[in-house]
Design a protein around this motif. Structure first.
Motif, PDB file in Angstrom:
ATOM      1  N   VAL A 126       0.918  -1.177  -0.038  1.00 36.00           N
ATOM      2  CA  VAL A 126      -0.041  -0.077  -0.048  1.00 36.00           C
ATOM      3  C   VAL A 126       0.801   1.440  -0.012  1.00 36.00           C
ATOM      4  CG1 VAL A 126      -1.510   1.397   1.170  1.00 36.00           C
ATOM      5  CG2 VAL A 126      -1.987  -1.083   1.093  1.00 36.00           C
ATOM      6  N   VAL A 127       0.754   2.163  -1.104  1.00 35.32           N
ATOM      7  CA  VAL A 127       1.603   3.394  -0.879  1.00 35.32           C
ATOM      8  C   VAL A 127       0.835   4.361  -0.243  1.00 35.32           C
ATOM      9  CG1 VAL A 127       2.271   5.115  -2.614  1.00 35.32           C
ATOM     10  CG2 VAL A 127       2.554   2.844  -3.250  1.00 35.32           C
ATOM     11  N   ALA A 128      -0.650   4.558  -0.355  1.00 37.58           N
ATOM     12  CA  ALA A 128      -1.269   5.662   0.505  1.00 37.58           C
ATOM     13  C   ALA A 128      -2.827   5.292   0.364  1.00 37.58           C
ATOM     14  CB  ALA A 128      -1.087   6.950  -0.427  1.00 37.58           C
ATOM     15  N   VAL A 129      -3.250   5.710   1.602  1.00 40.28           N
ATOM     16  CA  VAL A 129      -4.718   5.832   1.867  1.00 40.28           C
ATOM     17  C   VAL A 129      -5.317   7.223   2.048  1.00 40.28           C
ATOM     18  CG1 VAL A 129      -6.659   4.790   3.301  1.00 40.28           C
ATOM     19  CG2 VAL A 129      -4.427   3.380   2.924  1.00 40.28           C
ATOM     20  N   LEU A 130      -6.077   7.737   1.184  1.00 42.24           N
ATOM     21  CA  LEU A 130      -6.258   9.198   1.394  1.00 42.24           C
ATOM     22  C   LEU A 130      -7.804   9.121   1.723  1.00 42.24           C
ATOM     23  CD1 LEU A 130      -4.567  10.457  -1.936  1.00 42.24           C
ATOM     24  CD2 LEU A 130      -3.606  10.510   0.422  1.00 42.24           C
ATOM     25  N   THR A 131      -8.195  10.148   2.427  1.00 43.04           N
ATOM     26  CA  THR A 131      -9.740  10.295   3.059  1.00 43.04           C
ATOM     27  C   THR A 131     -10.351  11.501   2.292  1.00 43.04           C
ATOM     28  OG1 THR A 131      -9.226  11.347   4.913  1.00 43.04           O
ATOM     29  CG2 THR A 131      -9.052   9.029   5.127  1.00 43.04           C
ATOM     30  N   GLY A 132     -11.676  11.727   2.531  1.00 42.97           N
ATOM     31  CA  GLY A 132     -12.149  12.769   2.290  1.00 42.97           C
ATOM     32  C   GLY A 132     -11.623  14.078   2.442  1.00 42.97           C
ATOM     33  N   ALA A 133     -10.781  14.065   3.747  1.00 43.59           N
ATOM     34  CA  ALA A 133     -10.244  15.337   4.217  1.00 43.59           C
ATOM     35  C   ALA A 133      -8.998  15.476   3.264  1.00 43.59           C
ATOM     36  CB  ALA A 133      -9.725  15.325   5.519  1.00 43.59           C
ATOM     37  N   ASP A 134      -8.371  14.328   2.705  1.00 41.17           N
ATOM     38  CA  ASP A 134      -6.995  14.741   1.869  1.00 41.17           C
ATOM     39  C   ASP A 134      -7.533  15.431   0.528  1.00 41.17           C
ATOM     40  OD1 ASP A 134      -5.408  13.498   4.029  1.00 41.17           O
ATOM     41  OD2 ASP A 134      -6.073  11.594   3.454  1.00 41.17           O
TER      42      ASP A 134
END
Lengths: 773, 290, 171
Positions: free
Chosen positions: A61-69
């Protein structure tokens, strides 16, 4: 003209037949990562907790981005804000505190493979606090129900009302008033290729290259630049073969914005290919609409007046940029169709619900045809008239002064001819006798007629959105045609080449049509959609090619010292009138213009390139595509199976560029129309839970369900002018009417009125009373 | 829509397969044709830690006649569908096979896999029930046979233990002159039926029915036999009236599920129609060569 | 989870890869072997877009794991035309009958039809039934049915084998 009118072999075919098409999932970039979206399992809920730590730790996994990001990297979306009276909510590409439909975006995982990305989705922990879901038409009109958007007080986003003529007088004068409510179910575009994209932000240059599967590369670029707040000159969209769309890939989706934002945040290329489950649940739905109508009629079958109230369930978010708010007034304008109504009152509402959004789907105004043509049959039956007779009685002839009650100028329409031809082709009189005989044996045979008009391009006063083409004569005498269209099966590389080859005087294989690269093609936000290409793209290619031809002849004239007016271009050769021996290849002229412009007389325009705008000037004919469909069915009253025995299309789309392509468009549209009646439903339950997430639930018809479709062309061509009309949507908008009319006709012995469009076998048996409803 | 990770074990003998099942007791799943299992894995509706592939096990292949029929569990639908032995010794099965999915599914799907998957809407569980067949089952400790009536215990559930491998299907001898029929109704060609009926009818010298089988699909958590309706046929003379009354009886006690494709009431009505049509077709085939 | 080697002969060429057992055959063909002519349409075995010939028989490559194809012969749409670019009769028939629009479903239909051609002509009704395991959203199927019917007339199994042999020889 040598190529226009011929079913020439498509330019696209060879690569597709040999497995060398380049669809979005075929794009592979060095260092490319793969994305998967976490989606809401609730229709309407607050997000109370979102924990991504475990997912981030998963190897690969390289990144997990959420709505805030994503929110921090984008601009809130607000569409059609300029549309008067539309309460357009601002919304984010990805949910932050609240989810608004099953499938709403909650997070994006970027990983080394899609497999790993999906593993990581399972490690994200979200806590939801469910809210009351807005699911039905009634919910959405209930002012006490929670509003889906904080910035809008209720869930009625748009209301359009208008009155045409003296409606009260019409109803006062009526012998009979007939009231019905007609309801359509949710369907979906469902191209065989799902959505997908590769976003490639280059941190070195600041360029964002977006490989898209889109109907509108320039539209995609414009929206990405807007909502990513990225300089548009640094956004390039590249689109290759597109595996079907039917309206779905005209919009720019929240996934597109999120993906592009993720690439810009991470600085690496990321591919996202939607899986079929996501697609059915969250890509786009259509057609969930209801219309309540009252018709004021005389006992001899004249249509004095119509009152109509339309409800459109547009789902949670207004679609970007084609929100459903565009449709009520189109539906209003087209509702009277080719018939004379004395007066009309219209109200149309667009409602927000906790369901998937509603992009355009092949004739997004289709309900006008369905309701009108259903109503014609219901009226005929109540009055004891034959449905064909009622249509004949009220149909405009297409005379110069003919205008529908909604103001549409109908000069030149061929509805009547299409009706008569369809009836003649099937031998309507004998068919009715056959039907009677069948009924006497207890067999349920039904005949359905439906006539439609498609504003493609529409009458003069309604023609909008001019389109450009760019054309360049290359040094080898071949023509490069650059179009902002985003073809996805329509064969524009062929049809536009046919137009250009004829306009220039070239062999077909000397023309190359280029689309899908926003650095080469002219600006145009719409791309392919709305059955526009036949008229607008053809027109733009024609006028631009003519301009280049004029330039080429100017140079030839200088080289040959013959007046340009005495030169023609035939098969790639510049041929002087009466002196064929002096003919010169176009390549020689182009070569001179590019390599030795100084050899030309001063003042010669040596730029063999042009970009011209087609404004609609020179369009001849009515502007209306249209026709009549006729459908014969037999219903098995023990199983509810509807079998289509015959399906006849009589179509007028003006001059036909390529008959095989036109007939393909018609048949494909009819298949989708049939599917909406008998097979397809994007079903939700009362809680707004989506029920049709696989191809075992959402039933696309197969080769055994779609009948042989007979097509007859009217091909009315005006005395002068360009008269190529659109044909993409007609089949889909009229088939539901023809089929449901046939079904009601078959069920006549049971005295039922068909008020719903979706009629699976179980519903048929409910209508006949074989089983309780 | 990608499966979660698993360890893959390619078994090359039945012994090895049951050994692997024993070793990973409860954490292993057998893959035969995979046509039902792989979608479940892809949708992540199911997950496995260990997948035991029996596709290359030679002794699970093949169809032999032994009075009745013995069919190896790994026999693919397509092979059985094209088998003259199946056509001769189990014409009901031969017909039922043609209703399974599409050719590309039948080219991979296996008889044993279908039975072990135990989908109530599938053809083979009902066929096994209608023919009073049985399955052979092995684990590392031994072999047993399970009668059709004892095999299907619930929705997608059988009486097989996690360490057991279904190795073969046995069908009793086909009674010469019996009539048979498969009637299904699906909204689209090749779909799982909304419901279906399979029947077998035999008559005695007096022309009256002396054996009747009615199996129903898609109406309960498992495929079921309509025993009372079967009884009502015994001693009767074939007639449209009899089929109609028995068809009513066949659905009297069922409570079919509702779903997107049909309500419970619809399934009930449909099933009755299919039983009626199936009985009529079976009767028309009595005495005909399979 | 450990990766495993996979060897296949695809369109006459021996290829190998090294994959996670959970990787589907279609993902292996597209990603590892970089033959992207075979398409992914539903990943649950309904749409038929991923149909390939496995040891001569049409199968859904989304419903198999790549490791299960070890030692198998696979034919995909890339293996239909001859090495000189000569189209297979089926490809010609699809072209001449406008049997596709967007082309996304075409590889699946083509491989399903290729298997049918080996078995000989069918009636239109039977052909529609045989094609019902492949979904097309563009055409309404009529032109696909016409294309395959046309191919029955053009093609003999011998022609297909000759094309195979030619492919083989070229490689």
């Amino acid at each position: 003209m040598r190529f226009v009118g011929e079913s020439v072999t498509r330019v696209e075919d060879r690569r597709i037949l040999t497995g060398r098409g380049r669809y979005i999932d075929d794009v592979k970039l060095p260092g490319m990562l793969h994305a998967a979206f976490l989606r809401s399992p609730f229709a309407h809920a607050r997000i109370t907790e979102l924990e991504i730590g475990e997912a981030q730790k998963l190897p690969g996994v390289v990144a997990v981005l959420t709505g805030a990001d994503i929110e921090a990297a984008t601009v809130p979306i607000q569409v059609m804000a300029q549309f008067p009276d539309f309460k357009s909510p601002a919304y984010l590409a990805m949910a932050t505190d609240r989810v608004r439909f099953v499938g709403d975006l909650v997070a994006i995982v970027v990983a080394e493979s899609r497999y790993v990305a999906e593993d990581a989705l399972e490690l994200i922990n979200v806590e939801y606090d469910p809210m009351r879901p807005i699911v039905s038409f009634d919910d959405a009109q209930d002012s006490t129900a929670p509003a889906i958007f904080d910035d809008i007080a209720d869930n009625v986003l748009y209301r359009s009302t208008s009155t045409h003529g003296d409606v009260d007088a019409a109803f006062a004068a009526a012998d009979t008033v007939i009231e019905e409510t007609f309801t359509q179910s949710r369907q979906a575009n469902v191209p065989m290729e799902t959505r997908g994209a590769v976003a490639d932000f280059d941190p070195g240059t600041g360029d964002l290259t977006y490989y898209a599967a889109t109907q509108s590369p320039q539209g995609c670029r414009f929206q990405l630049a807007t909502y990513l707040d990225h300089p548009i000159d640094r956004v390039r969209v590249l689109s290759g073969d597109v595996g079907g769309a039917f309206g779905l890939k005209g919009p720019v989706h929240r996934e597109d914005i999120s993906l592009a934002a993720a690439s810009r945040i991470i600085g690496r290329p990321i591919k996202w290919i939607e899986d079929r489950n996501e697609h059915l649940q969250a890509s786009g739905h259509a057609r969930e609409e209801q219309m309540q109508v009252e018709a004021a009629v005389t006992s001899d079958g004249r249509l004095l007046g119509l009152r109509a109230r339309l409800l459109i369930d547009q789902g949670a978010f207004p679609c970007l940029p084609y929100a459903a708010v565009l449709f009520p007034n189109m539906i209003r304008d087209l509702l009277p169709g080719p018939y004379r109504f004395g007066a009309m009152q219209f109200e149309g509402l667009v409602l927000a619900t906790n369901k998937c959004w509603v992009p355009p789907y092949r004739g997004p105004w289709e309900i006008e045809t369905w309701v009108r043509e259903r109503l014609m049959d219901v009226v005929a039956r109540r009055l004891g008239m034959d449905p064909a007779e009622l249509r004949r009685k009220n149909m405009f002839d297409g005379a110069e002064e003919d205008r529908s009650i909604s103001g549409q100028h109908l000069a030149g329409i061929t509805s009547r001819e299409s009706l008569e031809r369809a009836l003649g082709r099937i031998d309507y009189g004998s068919l009715r006798s056959e039907q009677e005989a069948a009924r006497a044996e207890g067999r349920l045979l039904g005949v359905g007629i439906a006539t439609f008009l498609e504003a493609a391009p529409g009458p003069k006063e309604n023609r909008m959105f001019p389109e450009d083409a760019k054309v360049r004569l290359e040094s080898n005498g071949h023509l490069l045609v650059m179009t902002p269209q985003g073809p996805h099966g329509q064969g524009h590389e062929t049809t536009l080449a046919q137009i250009a080859a004829d306009a220039m005087g070239l062999p077909l294989d000397h023309v190359r049509v280029v689309h899908g690269d926003t650095r080469q093609t002219p600006m145009n936000l719409i791309g392919t959609g709305g059955s526009r290409a036949s008229t607008w793209a053809s027109g733009s290619v024609m006028v631009t090619t003519r301009k280049v031809r004029e330039k080429a002849l100017g140079i030839a004239s200088a080289m040959l010292e013959i007046d340009a007016g005495d030169l023609d271009i035939i098969d790639g050769m510049v041929v002087p009138a009466g002196a064929p021996a002096k003919a010169m290849p176009l390549a020689a002229i182009a070569m001179t213009a590019y390599l030795a412009p100084e050899s030309l007389p001063p003042g010669t325009d040596n730029h063999l390139e042009a970009q011209e705008t087609f404004t609609g000037d020179g369009i001849g004919g009515s502007g209306w595509s249209g026709g009549t469909h006729l459908c014969v069915v037999e219903i098995d009253q023990d199983t509810g199976r509807v079998r289509i025995l015959r399906y006849i299309v009589v179509e007028d789309c003006g001059q036909i560029i390529n008959p095989a392509i036109v007939e393909g468009q018609i048949r494909g549209g009819v298949a989708q129309g049939i599917a909406g009646v008998l097979y397809e439903k994007a079903a939700y339950d009362e809680e707004g839970q989506f029920m049709a997430g696989t191809f075992m639930d959402y039933l696309l018809p197969t080769a055994t369900e779609i009948p042989h479709i007979e097509i007859d062309h009217i091909e009315s061509v005006p005395v002068e002018g360009l008269d190529i009309r659109g044909v993409g949507e007609g089949g889909a908008i009229v088939a539901p009417a023809a089929l449901t009319n046939a079904i009601e006709d078959a069920l006549l012995p049971f005295g039922v009125t068909v008020n719903e469009q979706y009629l699976p076998p179980g519903r048929i048996l409910e209508l006949t009373g074989a089983i309780p409803a | 829509m990608k499966p979660s990770a698993f360890e893959y074990h390619l078994a090359v003998s039945t012994d090895e397969a049951v050994g692997l099942l024993a070793e990973h007791d409860g954490d292993a799943k057998v893959i035969a044709g995979g046509q039902s299992l792989v979608p479940l894995l892809a949708l992540r509706l199911a997950r496995v830690d260990h997948l035991v592939d029996i596709n290359k096990v030679p002794d699970l292949q093949g169809i032999t006649a032994n009075g009745g029929l013995r069919i190896g569990a790994m026999t693919r639908h397509r092979e059985a569908e094209r088998s003259a032995l199946v056509r001769r010794h189990a014409p009901l099965l031969a017909d039922a096979l043609t209703y399974i999915g599409h050719a590309a599914i039948r080219n991979r799907g296996t008889l044993g896999g279908s039975l072990a998957h135990a989908d109530p809407a599938a053809e083979l569980p009902a066929t096994l029930l209608a023919l009073d067949g049985q399955v052979e089952v092995r684990n590392s400790r031994g072999t047993r046979t399970v009668a059709a009536a004892d095999l299907f215990t619930g929705f997608l559930t059988t009486s097989l233990e996690p360490d057991e491998l279904l190795t073969a299907i046995s069908l009793p001898a086909w009674r010469a002159g019996s009539g048979w029929s498969v009637q299904e109704f699906a909204r689209r060609s090749g779909d799982f039926a909304i419901s279906g009926a399979m029947t077998v009818l035999s008559t005695g010298a007096d022309g009256r029915i002396d054996d009747a089988r009615i199996a129903l699909i898609g109406v309960a958590p498992t495929a079921v036999r309509a025993s009372a309706a079967e009884q009502a046929l015994i001693g009767g003379a074939p007639s449209e009236e009899l089929w109609a009354s028995v068809a009513e009886a066949a659905v009297a006690d069922i409570e079919p599920p509702s779903d997107l494709h049909g309500s419970s009431a619809y399934r009930k009505k449909l099933t009755s129609t299919l039983v009626r049509r199936s009985l009529a077709e079976s009767a028309s085939r009595i005495g005909a060569a399979a | 989870m450990s990766r495993r080697p996979v060897h296949v002969k695809i369109n006459g060429v021996e290829r190998e890869g090294y994959v996670e057992p959970r990787k589907t055959l279609v993902d292996f063909i597209r990603e590892d072997l970089e033959l992207t002519g075979t398409h992914v349409g539903c990943e649950h075995g309904v749409c038929g877009a991923c149909t390939v010939l496995l040891d001569g028989e049409a199968v859904r490559s989304c419903l198999m794991f790549a490791v299960q194809a070890e030692g198998c012969e696979i034919r995909t749409i890339e293996g239909m035309a001859g090495p000189d670019g000569q189209l297979h009769p089926l490809q010609e028939a699809f072209r001449d009958n406008h049997s596709f629009q967007c082309g996304f479903c075409t590889p699946g239909f083509m491989m399903t039809a290729a298997a049918l051609l080996e078995e000989g002509p069918l009636s239109e009704e039977d052909l529609r039934h045989e094609l019902s395991g492949n979904l097309c959203r563009c055409t309404g199927y009529q032109s696909i049915v016409a294309g395959v019917m046309d191919a029955f007339g053009r093609s003999t199994p011998a022609a297909g084998q000759a094309a195979d042999a030619a492919t083989e020889a070229a490689r």
